[in-house]
Design a protein around this motif. Sequence first.
Motif, PDB file in Angstrom:
ATOM      1  N   ILE A   1       0.843  -1.200   0.000  1.00 65.00           N
ATOM      2  CA  ILE A   1       0.000   0.000   0.000  1.00 65.00           C
ATOM      3  C   ILE A   1       0.876   1.247   0.000  1.00 65.00           C
ATOM      4  O   ILE A   1       0.591   2.230  -0.694  1.00 65.00           O
ATOM      5  N   ALA A   2       1.962   1.209   0.779  1.00 69.06           N
ATOM      6  CA  ALA A   2       2.879   2.350   0.821  1.00 69.06           C
ATOM      7  C   ALA A   2       3.540   2.574  -0.538  1.00 69.06           C
ATOM      8  O   ALA A   2       3.621   3.706  -1.023  1.00 69.06           O
TER       9      ALA A   2
ATOM     10  N   GLY B   1       1.844   4.451  -3.227  1.00 63.64           N
ATOM     11  CA  GLY B   1       1.790   5.897  -3.085  1.00 63.64           C
ATOM     12  C   GLY B   1       2.932   6.603  -3.788  1.00 63.64           C
ATOM     13  O   GLY B   1       2.914   7.834  -3.945  1.00 63.64           O
TER      14      GLY B   1
ATOM     15  N   THR C   1      -5.238   8.721  -5.578  1.00 61.83           N
ATOM     16  CA  THR C   1      -4.012   7.935  -5.444  1.00 61.83           C
ATOM     17  C   THR C   1      -4.280   6.485  -5.848  1.00 61.83           C
ATOM     18  O   THR C   1      -5.431   6.085  -6.041  1.00 61.83           O
TER      19      THR C   1
ATOM     20  N   GLN D   1      -3.385   4.053  -3.829  1.00 66.26           N
ATOM     21  CA  GLN D   1      -3.271   3.266  -2.606  1.00 66.26           C
ATOM     22  C   GLN D   1      -4.532   2.485  -2.247  1.00 66.26           C
ATOM     23  O   GLN D   1      -4.444   1.452  -1.588  1.00 66.26           O
TER      24      GLN D   1
ATOM     25  N   LEU E   1       2.286   8.022   2.642  1.00 63.76           N
ATOM     26  CA  LEU E   1       1.102   8.311   1.848  1.00 63.76           C
ATOM     27  C   LEU E   1       1.509   8.982   0.545  1.00 63.76           C
ATOM     28  O   LEU E   1       2.594   9.552   0.434  1.00 63.76           O
ATOM     29  N   ALA E   2       0.627   8.890  -0.437  1.00 64.56           N
ATOM     30  CA  ALA E   2       0.927   9.473  -1.748  1.00 64.56           C
ATOM     31  C   ALA E   2       1.326  10.936  -1.606  1.00 64.56           C
ATOM     32  O   ALA E   2       0.741  11.683  -0.814  1.00 64.56           O
TER      33      ALA E   2
ATOM     34  N   TRP F   1     -10.102   3.167   4.943  1.00 65.03           N
ATOM     35  CA  TRP F   1      -9.320   2.027   4.447  1.00 65.03           C
ATOM     36  C   TRP F   1      -9.453   0.816   5.360  1.00 65.03           C
ATOM     37  O   TRP F   1      -9.471  -0.321   4.892  1.00 65.03           O
TER      38      TRP F   1
END
Length: 208
Positions: free
Chosen positions: A31-32, A35, A50, A52, A86-87, A107
Amino acid sequence: MSQPEEAAGSSRGRGFATGDLARVSVFAALIAVLGLPGALNVFGNAVPITLQTFGVMLAGAILGAWRGALAVVVLLVLVAAGLPLLAGGRGGLGVFAAPSVGFLIGWLPGAAVTGWIVERGGRNPGIVRLLTACLVGGVGVIYLFGIPLQAAITGVSLGHAALLTLAFLPGDVIKAVFASLVVRGTQRAYPDAVPAVHRERLKAAGRR
């Protein structure tokens, strides 16, 4: 049970625990990584688009409800600790006061609901179930949390916040379709990526 058998059982238990920790960590990292391409703000929306959420869908569909949610928790804890995961390289407690906070919070239940729906499909969840799970959990549930908090923080009406969120919908539907195809292919190649199959293996090893 003899001592060798007890030792073997204990080893299997520890192995599954370690394996689950690794799986959760991998999806938190995924997930990271999603971004890294950055974030895009469109139509003056304070909440960025994004990739993510695609990772959130994958986490829920492959890890199942609580492990998928745990992967999100790990990521958000690291973000709160200041890591720019995060993005757009965002991190720190400040992101939890931003207009996008509702989507970030969403999320967690989004991954859980996605996983729950997939788990109901048993050992062979079909593509329709996977797509439904990604749309309901990875889109609908996240919007359910994101829109009201965006409206509250930015001071716009709930209807206006919902209208702004429509800009996300085409991309999120595409992400849900792609996620369901990726998950389906992964689960065919690697049956342990099916939550119900993984749970059965844990039970066979004496773990829940």
